[in-house]
Design a protein around this motif. Sequence first.
Motif: not given
Length: 90
Positions: A20-21, A23-29, A34-42
């Motif tokens: 599940q993806v 946009s978090f203010h333009g950043f991909h999360q 579809g469960v757990g914390q949303w994470t950014f990709y570095v």
Amino acid sequence: MARKSSTSGIGAPVWQGNWQVRSFHGFHQAREGGVGQWTFYVSSFSAPARDGSGQCNVLQFGGGLEQVAIDSQDRITILGRKYGRSRWTH
């Protein structure tokens, strides 16, 4: 570093395979299943400064990368807020 894009808000989640993806203010999360914390990709890191801080590239929603600060405690800074290692993946 200041945000380059004017994208604001949190987009509606969509599915890409088992991820599940959004946009978090333009950043991909993303989050698996579809469960757990949303994470950014570095995607990559600069060489660290003497104090352990540096820069890293974070995936933007829809493609592209944005350079953000990372501190000596592995916290990335997104929109002025620090996110620890549990909130991003590499």
